[in-house]
Design a protein around this motif. Sequence first.
Motif, PDB file in Angstrom:
ATOM      1  N   CYS A 139       1.590   6.859  -6.983  1.00 22.17           N
ATOM      2  CA  CYS A 139       0.492   7.731  -7.419  1.00 22.17           C
ATOM      3  C   CYS A 139       0.737   9.178  -6.998  1.00 22.17           C
ATOM      4  CB  CYS A 139      -0.827   7.227  -6.855  1.00 22.17           C
ATOM      5  SG  CYS A 139      -1.371   5.650  -7.527  1.00 22.17           S
TER       6      CYS A 139
ATOM      7  N   PHE B 100      -6.418   5.937  -7.677  1.00 19.52           N
ATOM      8  CA  PHE B 100      -5.997   4.756  -6.922  1.00 19.52           C
ATOM      9  C   PHE B 100      -5.532   5.076  -5.499  1.00 19.52           C
ATOM     10  CE2 PHE B 100      -5.391   3.885 -11.452  1.00 19.52           C
ATOM     11  CZ  PHE B 100      -6.110   2.704 -11.586  1.00 19.52           C
TER      12      PHE B 100
ATOM     13  N   ARG C 115       3.789   1.477  -1.341  1.00 22.66           N
ATOM     14  CA  ARG C 115       4.387   1.561  -2.680  1.00 22.66           C
ATOM     15  C   ARG C 115       3.396   2.172  -3.672  1.00 22.66           C
ATOM     16  NH1 ARG C 115       6.506  -3.001  -2.610  1.00 22.66           N
ATOM     17  NH2 ARG C 115       4.766  -4.253  -3.376  1.00 22.66           N
ATOM     18  N   LYS C 116       2.172   1.646  -3.697  1.00 20.34           N
ATOM     19  CA  LYS C 116       1.164   2.174  -4.620  1.00 20.34           C
ATOM     20  C   LYS C 116       0.870   3.639  -4.330  1.00 20.34           C
ATOM     21  CE  LYS C 116      -3.223   1.083  -4.173  1.00 20.34           C
ATOM     22  NZ  LYS C 116      -4.511   0.340  -4.207  1.00 20.34           N
TER      23      LYS C 116
ATOM     24  N   LYS D 168       0.821  -1.203   0.000  1.00 18.48           N
ATOM     25  CA  LYS D 168       0.000   0.000   0.000  1.00 18.48           C
ATOM     26  C   LYS D 168       0.859   1.258   0.000  1.00 18.48           C
ATOM     27  CE  LYS D 168      -4.286  -1.758   1.954  1.00 18.48           C
ATOM     28  NZ  LYS D 168      -5.327  -1.616   2.994  1.00 18.48           N
TER      29      LYS D 168
END
Length: 535
Positions: A354, A516, A349-350, A347
């Motif tokens: 973004c 995201f 990393r994402k 989480k």
Amino acid sequence: MAFGDILEQVGSTGRFQIVHVTLLSIPVLLMASHNLLQNFVAVVPPHYCSVHANFSQSQLSPEEKLLVTVPLDQAGEPHRCQRYVAPQWHLLDRNGSFSSEEEQSQGEQSLPVDLQECRDGWSYNMTEMTSSIISDWDLVCDLRSLKQMGQTIYMGGVLVGAIIFGGLSDRYGRRILLLISNMLMAVAGTCAAFSPSFPLFCLFRFGCGMALSGLGLNTFSLIVEWIPTRIRTVTGTITGYCYTLGQLLLAGIAYFIRDWRWLTLAVSLPFYVFFLISWWFHESSRWLALNNKHEEAVKTLKSVARFNGRHEEGEKLDIKMLQESMKKEMSSSKGSYSVLDLFRTPKMRKMTICLSAVWLSTSFAYYGLAMDLQKFGVDIYLIQVIFGAVDIPAKVVITTCMSFIGRRPSQCGALIIAGVTILINVVVPYDKQTLRTCLAVLGKGCLAASFNCCYLYSGELYPTIIRQNGMGWVSMMARIGAMVAPMVLLTGDHIRWLPGFIYGGAPILSGVAAVFLPETLGTNLPDTIQDVEER
């Protein structure tokens, strides 16, 4: 009990918070001035080649000297970068110069005239400024790209500052780095004002850029970590408005101070005062507790309680209570953290990827619009005021959206609308300056709203133990965008519409990436990476 409960106990919205946020927000006014200073210190005045060194006809008027020395360009204006190899005396008659028809027929009958570069320097028409770095160091013609390079170097300093100050403040504290940043800005700005050469000017502006990162990151953290969740949005917006007012203030200062050296000095000297004020600030008790400095944390909290008139509640605080309330956070914060932890878990990393896209494109497009005011064909002081004023309604709208709709849709909408308006401007004819300016102002307002949103949004997404590393990382991405933006302007020399297409496409792509990200409206600040993964 969590830290938020302890903060409520000592006063979360009392006199301390009001004075604290006010004093931290004042320097933000002049942070805007340094960011956009290039628009005024690097004004490109109308210029043309100086007359030949051996030119002896002193009885001629300046217009006559210009006529026989400099050819006209395609627009009918004196050429900026070329002159005749020898003065063209035949262009004069008894009464001055020939009419345009006579001159053209004369040109058709004569042989092609040899031209050369400006070997004896340039003459400048200094109506906008009494001096600029362009006129002082002849950054024109073959050296015109150095203007954009100067801004790129400044943004490079902001990038390096984000990397250095982000990590150092997580290790040594917010307050000490804020002190250092204020002094660095004051000294580097003063030195830039007295720079004897362009390379030295760029060096000191690099230092100003580093200081700006330290000021922005540590100001934001000291504000967020001393206020409760329920007023984060409003407080973040107030701080954002200080930057907006700073843009208007810069236009006013630059209007009355037309010499670039005095202007640079005027926006740098106040930071000596801010340095002295910064000694009053309290270190973040959140940071102190998470770095095992419990006694200092309790002492600071008691000081805040006294300032807020809550003596009894403050006296009840002790180390044991603080440790119990932050047991989970402190157990998870043991050990050292680095930028790698921003990418270590799924989480995080994402979220980091973004946010990187959001910050990079926002900054890239923002400075692409805001750093070339002369292209609009409007008085630069007026367009600076308009560009600054549009932030006021833009931030009202984005604050309302963040409070009622949420952070994520607000972030996505601001970026996509900004990108669309910039792309529309690509197809608008260049002679419709009013329409082009209106679209640019709308796009700039949306990008300012995006900046306002992503500062608050990112601070809410990253946990306390690596918040500065996280903010430093996304700030670094923003500075990469700001560094590239001036260079993209140079592509317009080859393909006229390409800069606008690039500036418009980037925000749209990052607006999609923001979908995201998790929503943070009404949630507590995460203190650990585990909090983020469990959110």
